[in-house]
Design an enzyme around this catalytic site. Sequence first.
Site, PDB file in Angstrom:
ATOM      1  N   ASP A 127     -11.498  60.108  40.596  1.00 46.32           N
ATOM      2  CA  ASP A 127     -10.207  60.609  41.063  1.00 46.32           C
ATOM      3  C   ASP A 127      -9.151  59.715  40.420  1.00 46.32           C
ATOM      4  OD1 ASP A 127      -8.229  61.978  42.515  1.00 46.32           O
ATOM      5  OD2 ASP A 127      -8.346  60.539  44.161  1.00 46.32           O
ATOM      6  N   GLU A 158     -11.200  65.050  38.196  1.00 48.32           N
ATOM      7  CA  GLU A 158     -10.259  66.056  38.684  1.00 48.32           C
ATOM      8  C   GLU A 158      -9.273  66.425  37.584  1.00 48.32           C
ATOM      9  OE1 GLU A 158      -8.096  66.602  42.866  1.00 48.32           O
ATOM     10  OE2 GLU A 158      -7.350  64.868  41.755  1.00 48.32           O
ATOM     11  N   ASP A 213      -9.108  57.972  48.374  1.00 44.00           N
ATOM     12  CA  ASP A 213      -9.356  58.109  46.934  1.00 44.00           C
ATOM     13  C   ASP A 213     -10.852  58.081  46.621  1.00 44.00           C
ATOM     14  OD1 ASP A 213      -6.573  58.156  45.796  1.00 44.00           O
ATOM     15  OD2 ASP A 213      -6.479  56.248  46.856  1.00 44.00           O
TER      16      ASP A 213
END
EC number: 3.1.21.10
Length: 186
Positions: free
Chosen positions: A14, A73, A145
């Site tokens: 992430d 992502e 996160d």
Amino acid sequence: MTGEGSATILLGIDPGSRITGYGVVDVATPTPRYVASGCIRIKSDQLAQKLAQVYAGIGELIGLHRPHEIAIEQVFMSKNADSALKLGQARGTAIVCAANHGLEVFEYAPTQIKQAVTGTGAATKEQVQHMVTAILGLDGVPQADAADALAIALTHAYARQGRSLPPSRGRRRSGSRQRWRDYRPS
């Protein structure tokens, strides 16, 4: 070091310019197993140094966990162009690090990740944290996160298996079924 059919260790990333979350899962069996998760905390205010820290942190994780594939992502549209640009730079740095280590990188949109892990593309961060904790059988809730990175790794695991939704990991009580609209974080 690409995993053609034999990949068992997946690293989810992430990306962020201040905090980059990571999550490592083992998919040697049909049920993903938690390996590690955490955050790379960026300590510099200078862009070049921030990106160097992201690169070094991802490189260290690759050396430590020896992932076969990496999932990251995709960039989402932000109202703040500067934030989106910084996110894209951190993301690009992570992708280059993976490529320099000979790893294939798979990309997933935020809504795909939420859909795969929670069953809805409109899930909140708390819902993602809750489901990641339940799916992987964690004792505690990971930081946001890190939970997002684990969700990214799980999404890739499900995509590799041809599934779009995770199986139920919890005990099912007769006559009771938890629904997302009923979920309230503690």
